[in-house]
Scaffold this active site. Structure first.
Site, mmCIF file in Angstrom:
data_model
loop_
_atom_site.group_PDB
_atom_site.id
_atom_site.type_symbol
_atom_site.label_atom_id
_atom_site.label_comp_id
_atom_site.label_asym_id
_atom_site.label_seq_id
_atom_site.Cartn_x
_atom_site.Cartn_y
_atom_site.Cartn_z
ATOM 1 N N GLY A 142 -2.953 -12.136 21.601
ATOM 2 C CA GLY A 142 -4.274 -11.510 21.705
ATOM 3 C C GLY A 142 -4.278 -10.102 21.156
ATOM 4 O O GLY A 142 -4.995 -9.235 21.652
ATOM 5 N N TYR B 50 -4.410 -3.235 -9.165
ATOM 6 C CA TYR B 50 -3.196 -2.555 -8.703
ATOM 7 C C TYR B 50 -2.174 -2.412 -9.825
ATOM 8 O O TYR B 50 -1.518 -1.388 -9.968
ATOM 9 C CB TYR B 50 -2.593 -3.309 -7.504
ATOM 10 N N CYS C 251 -1.513 -5.733 3.005
ATOM 11 C CA CYS C 251 -2.907 -5.339 3.211
ATOM 12 C C CYS C 251 -3.830 -6.004 2.197
ATOM 13 O O CYS C 251 -4.833 -6.611 2.554
ATOM 14 C CB CYS C 251 -3.047 -3.818 3.146
ATOM 15 N N HIS D 5 -31.808 8.811 15.081
ATOM 16 C CA HIS D 5 -32.584 7.871 15.861
ATOM 17 C C HIS D 5 -33.401 6.946 14.986
ATOM 18 O O HIS D 5 -33.983 7.407 14.000
ATOM 19 C CB HIS D 5 -33.527 8.663 16.787
ATOM 20 N N LYS E 158 -8.743 -10.736 5.108
ATOM 21 C CA LYS E 158 -9.286 -10.877 6.464
ATOM 22 C C LYS E 158 -10.714 -10.331 6.545
ATOM 23 O O LYS E 158 -11.625 -10.973 7.066
ATOM 24 C CB LYS E 158 -8.344 -10.134 7.436
ATOM 25 N N CYS F 121 -5.470 -7.049 5.568
ATOM 26 C CA CYS F 121 -6.768 -6.386 5.737
ATOM 27 C C CYS F 121 -7.859 -6.901 4.801
ATOM 28 O O CYS F 121 -8.973 -7.185 5.245
ATOM 29 C CB CYS F 121 -6.638 -4.885 5.492
ATOM 30 N N SER G 59 0.819 -1.222 0.000
ATOM 31 C CA SER G 59 0.000 0.000 0.000
ATOM 32 C C SER G 59 0.853 1.272 0.000
ATOM 33 O O SER G 59 0.578 2.203 -0.765
ATOM 34 C CB SER G 59 -0.901 0.016 1.233
ATOM 35 N N ALA H 84 -9.369 0.278 13.953
ATOM 36 C CA ALA H 84 -10.445 -0.677 14.247
ATOM 37 C C ALA H 84 -9.883 -2.079 14.275
ATOM 38 O O ALA H 84 -8.932 -2.396 13.564
ATOM 39 C CB ALA H 84 -11.541 -0.582 13.186
ATOM 40 N N GLU I 39 -9.044 -11.072 15.721
ATOM 41 C CA GLU I 39 -9.780 -11.097 14.447
ATOM 42 C C GLU I 39 -9.981 -12.535 13.963
ATOM 43 O O GLU I 39 -11.089 -12.926 13.564
ATOM 44 C CB GLU I 39 -9.059 -10.253 13.395
ATOM 45 N N ARG J 17 -0.356 -14.581 26.927
ATOM 46 C CA ARG J 17 0.653 -14.530 27.988
ATOM 47 C C ARG J 17 0.288 -13.450 29.007
ATOM 48 O O ARG J 17 0.716 -13.495 30.151
ATOM 49 C CB ARG J 17 2.038 -14.285 27.403
ATOM 50 N N GLU K 47 -26.016 7.303 18.033
ATOM 51 C CA GLU K 47 -26.563 8.467 18.746
ATOM 52 C C GLU K 47 -26.148 8.467 20.220
ATOM 53 O O GLU K 47 -26.187 9.504 20.879
ATOM 54 C CB GLU K 47 -28.084 8.547 18.622
ATOM 55 N N TYR L 9 -4.370 -7.541 17.469
ATOM 56 C CA TYR L 9 -5.314 -7.382 16.362
ATOM 57 C C TYR L 9 -5.581 -8.724 15.666
ATOM 58 O O TYR L 9 -6.712 -9.140 15.480
ATOM 59 C CB TYR L 9 -4.710 -6.475 15.282
HETATM 60 P P1 NDP Z 1 0.158 -7.292 18.050
HETATM 61 O O1 NDP Z 1 1.459 -6.665 18.380
HETATM 62 O O2 NDP Z 1 -1.041 -6.475 17.888
HETATM 63 O O3 NDP Z 1 -0.172 -8.389 19.174
HETATM 64 C C1 NDP Z 1 0.749 -9.407 19.476
HETATM 65 C C2 NDP Z 1 0.146 -10.303 20.539
HETATM 66 O O4 NDP Z 1 1.010 -11.415 20.728
HETATM 67 C C3 NDP Z 1 -0.004 -9.632 21.881
HETATM 68 O O5 NDP Z 1 -1.150 -10.152 22.517
HETATM 69 C C4 NDP Z 1 1.264 -10.084 22.623
HETATM 70 O O6 NDP Z 1 1.090 -10.178 24.006
HETATM 71 C C5 NDP Z 1 1.450 -11.478 22.075
HETATM 72 N N1 NDP Z 1 2.808 -11.953 22.062
HETATM 73 C C6 NDP Z 1 3.909 -11.337 21.576
HETATM 74 N N2 NDP Z 1 4.997 -12.150 21.684
HETATM 75 C C7 NDP Z 1 4.559 -13.275 22.264
HETATM 76 C C8 NDP Z 1 5.190 -14.487 22.658
HETATM 77 N N3 NDP Z 1 6.498 -14.683 22.464
HETATM 78 N N4 NDP Z 1 4.441 -15.460 23.237
HETATM 79 C C9 NDP Z 1 3.125 -15.271 23.433
HETATM 80 N N5 NDP Z 1 2.469 -14.161 23.090
HETATM 81 C C10 NDP Z 1 3.177 -13.169 22.515
HETATM 82 O O7 NDP Z 1 0.473 -8.182 16.779
HETATM 83 P P2 NDP Z 1 -0.450 -8.864 15.686
HETATM 84 O O8 NDP Z 1 0.379 -9.978 15.181
HETATM 85 O O9 NDP Z 1 -1.807 -9.150 16.223
HETATM 86 O O10 NDP Z 1 -0.600 -7.732 14.593
HETATM 87 C C11 NDP Z 1 0.557 -7.074 14.075
HETATM 88 C C12 NDP Z 1 0.236 -5.672 13.652
HETATM 89 O O11 NDP Z 1 -0.485 -5.693 12.445
HETATM 90 C C13 NDP Z 1 -0.664 -4.892 14.611
HETATM 91 O O12 NDP Z 1 0.037 -4.292 15.660
HETATM 92 C C14 NDP Z 1 -1.293 -3.882 13.693
HETATM 93 O O13 NDP Z 1 -0.458 -2.771 13.609
HETATM 94 C C15 NDP Z 1 -1.363 -4.598 12.368
HETATM 95 N N6 NDP Z 1 -2.724 -5.067 12.106
HETATM 96 C C16 NDP Z 1 -3.754 -4.174 12.011
HETATM 97 C C17 NDP Z 1 -5.043 -4.605 11.779
HETATM 98 C C18 NDP Z 1 -6.171 -3.622 11.698
HETATM 99 O O14 NDP Z 1 -5.918 -2.439 11.548
HETATM 100 N N7 NDP Z 1 -7.435 -4.062 11.829
HETATM 101 C C19 NDP Z 1 -5.357 -6.018 11.610
HETATM 102 C C20 NDP Z 1 -4.228 -6.853 11.762
HETATM 103 C C21 NDP Z 1 -2.968 -6.394 11.993
HETATM 104 P P3 NDP Z 1 1.256 -8.903 24.981
HETATM 105 O O15 NDP Z 1 -0.004 -8.138 24.882
HETATM 106 O O16 NDP Z 1 1.465 -9.528 26.318
HETATM 107 O O17 NDP Z 1 2.447 -8.155 24.479
#
Ligand code: NDP
Length: 454
Positions: free
Chosen positions: A175, A99, A43, A436, A51, A48, A15, A341, A181, A198, A441, A177
């Site tokens: 846990g 694209y 993306c 409404h 997904k 995106c 992108s 989001a 999702e 974790r 709202e 994004y």
């Molecule tokens: P994130 O950084 O959002 O989340 C990573 C998750 O993995 C967290 O829950 C983290 O835990 C956990 N984690 C990291 N390392 C370990 C490990 N070694 N063992 C166990 N758990 C671990 O990454 P994502 O992969 O979900 O997404 C990457 C990026 O992509 C996002 O940050 C976002 O910028 C982009 N994205 C955006 C979307 C959107 O706009 N809708 C959709 C998808 C991706 P902890 O919280 O404890 O650190």
């Protein structure tokens, strides 16, 4: 003879790279872009877009279930997963062609293959070398997996988007994004989903209340969320299922294991060290606010710089660069009040500060929050709640943050992001008429702050 083959050479047709190259081409610059994979990048091809198509598919599960309360009799719905995958793939092929056409229309030359820097003005793709006045690195990121025994048995979001069959049980580590999702997608499609976190909850960094409400709603839909759990090793059993050894010597069985533990900047193999471009320990390319690297004519934008990893941000950075270099309009990408989001089930959307951030940065903060049953849930009978929250600077009344978990949250928060960008106050929200009946709202009808929030 011109000094260089191109005015701009972009490495990576995602992108950000495509946006920068097209804008530069439209200003008359001679531009090339190289891509080693599919045009469209993360993306469009691996993130995106596919997904969101799967999220749409997943949302039908609830629509079918809810329809009965409105008088419909619906035969037992059945998802044909391979058919969904084929339809999604056909759409991605169509988008890739679009694209490619957009690049052609902007007179950007597409060179297929991975680019590597040879010197500050030379990029090598395959066995050819190209020179350019400016070089832009827009190579994005790639899923990052922890180094634990058996990790090769896990899949990432790349493979999760292309599963030929729907597994019966899916376990998701992480846990963020991507984790929430995919939990929503696989759960609605009919798999038994378990999340292993974790930490203590999903979506660290989001407003705590929103995180709790999302976890509740996910639980109510049947997603099991186990917190403060770590995976020590992964083994394959003779029947093809997976066995995870967790801390405290517990075992967890599953059919597919998705690691969604973050993404790493794709900066390896680009020859950065050859030309003196600095990277951080997390592999991010170091740039200034104008996206310039340590080498003055080489720039980097988007996920490879690991700042705010969102598609619209990469596009804005790319366009700002093209405006700066080829339209004499120096632009710096604004990074405040960027809405975002999460397309979980239900979705989350947010703009501005969380309550926790606001309390750290502002002396006196008011919080307005409402939690209500959407009208649709009355007849459908679904035990669903929508949460809307505003965080306000008490002395000035300026709204610092708006957060929502519930259906249509991304559509609603996009509009509120404009209000926050304009510095809207709570009073501005109050004097705005509601639409409404709608969920939106609620954002303009919250009268009293949550007690004891100050
Ligand atoms: P994130 O950084 O959002 O989340 C990573 C998750 O993995 C967290 O829950 C983290 O835990 C956990 N984690 C990291 N390392 C370990 C490990 N070694 N063992 C166990 N758990 C671990 O990454 P994502 O992969 O979900 O997404 C990457 C990026 O992509 C996002 O940050 C976002 O910028 C982009 N994205 C955006 C979307 C959107 O706009 N809708 C959709 C998808 C991706 P902890 O919280 O404890 O650190």
């Amino acid at each position: 003879m011109p000094e260089f083959d191109f005015d701009l050479f972009t490495i990576g047709a995602g992108s950000g790279g495509v946006a920068a190259s097209r804008r530069a081409g439209e200003y008359g610059a001679k531009v090339a872009i190289c891509e080693g994979s599919r045009v469209g990048g993360t993306c469009v091809m691996r993130g995106c877009v596919p997904k969101k198509l799967l999220v749409y598919a997943a949302s039908f599960a609830e629509h079918f279930a809810d329809a009965a309360g409105f008088g419909w009799s619906v035969p037992e719905p059945k998802l044909d997963w391979p058919k969904l995958m084929a339809a999604k793939e056909a759409e991605l092929d169509r988008l890739e062609q679009i694209y490619r056409r957009l690049l052609r229309d902007s007179k950007v030359e597409l060179i297929e293959g991975r680019g590597k820097l040879i010197d500050a003005h030379t990029v090598e793709v395959g066995d050819k070398r190209y020179t350019a006045k400016y070089i832009l690195i827009a190579t994005g990121g790639w899923p990052e997996l922890p180094d634990i025994p058996g990790i090769d048995l896990a899949i990432t979001s790349n493979e999760a988007l292309e599963l030929p069959e729907l597994p019966k049980r899916v376990t998701i580590v992480g846990g963020g994004y991507i984790g929430v999702e995919f939990a929503g997608i696989f759960n609605a499609a009919g798999a038994k989903v378990t999340m292993l976190l974790r930490g203590d909850n999903v979506l660290r960094g989001f407003d705590d209340e929103i995180r709790e409400r999302l976890a509740e709603e996910m639980n109510a839909r049947g997603v099991e969320i186990l917190t403060e759990v770590r995976v020590r090793s992964i083994d394959e059993r003779s029947d093809g299922s997976l066995s995870l050894l967790l801390d405290h010597d517990e075992f967890h069985e599953t059919d597919a294991l998705l690691y969604a533990t973050g993404r790493k900047p794709a900066s390896a193999g680009l020859g950065l060290e050859m030309v003196g471009i600095e990277t951080r320990r997390d592999a991010a390319i170091v740039v200034d606010e104008r996206n310039r690297t340590a080498v003055p004519n080489i720039y980097a934008i988007g996920d490879v710089t690991h700042r705010i990893n969102l598609t619209p941000v990469a596009i804005a950075e790319g366009r700002a660069l093209a405006e700066t270099l080829f339209n004499r309009k120096p632009l710096i990408t604004e990074r405040d009040n960027i809405p975002t989001a999460v397309f979980s089930r239900p979705p989350v959307a947010t703009v501005g500060l969380t309550e926790q951030e606001a309390r750290e940065r502002h002396e006196s903060v008011e919080v307005y929050c409402t939690r209500f049953r959407p009208m649709k849930a009355t007849l459908s009978g679904r035990a669903e709640r929508i949460t809307c929250k505003l965080v306000v600077d008490k002395p000035s009344g300026v709204v610092l943050g708006a957060h929502m978990v519930g259906e249509d949250a991304p559509e609603i928060i996009q509009g509120l992001a404009i209000a926050l960008k304009c510095g809207a106050t709570k009073r501005d929200f109050d004097r705005t008429m509601g639409i409404h009946p709608s969920a939106a709202e609620e954002f303009v009808t919250m009268r009293f702050p949550v007690p004891d929030t100050d």
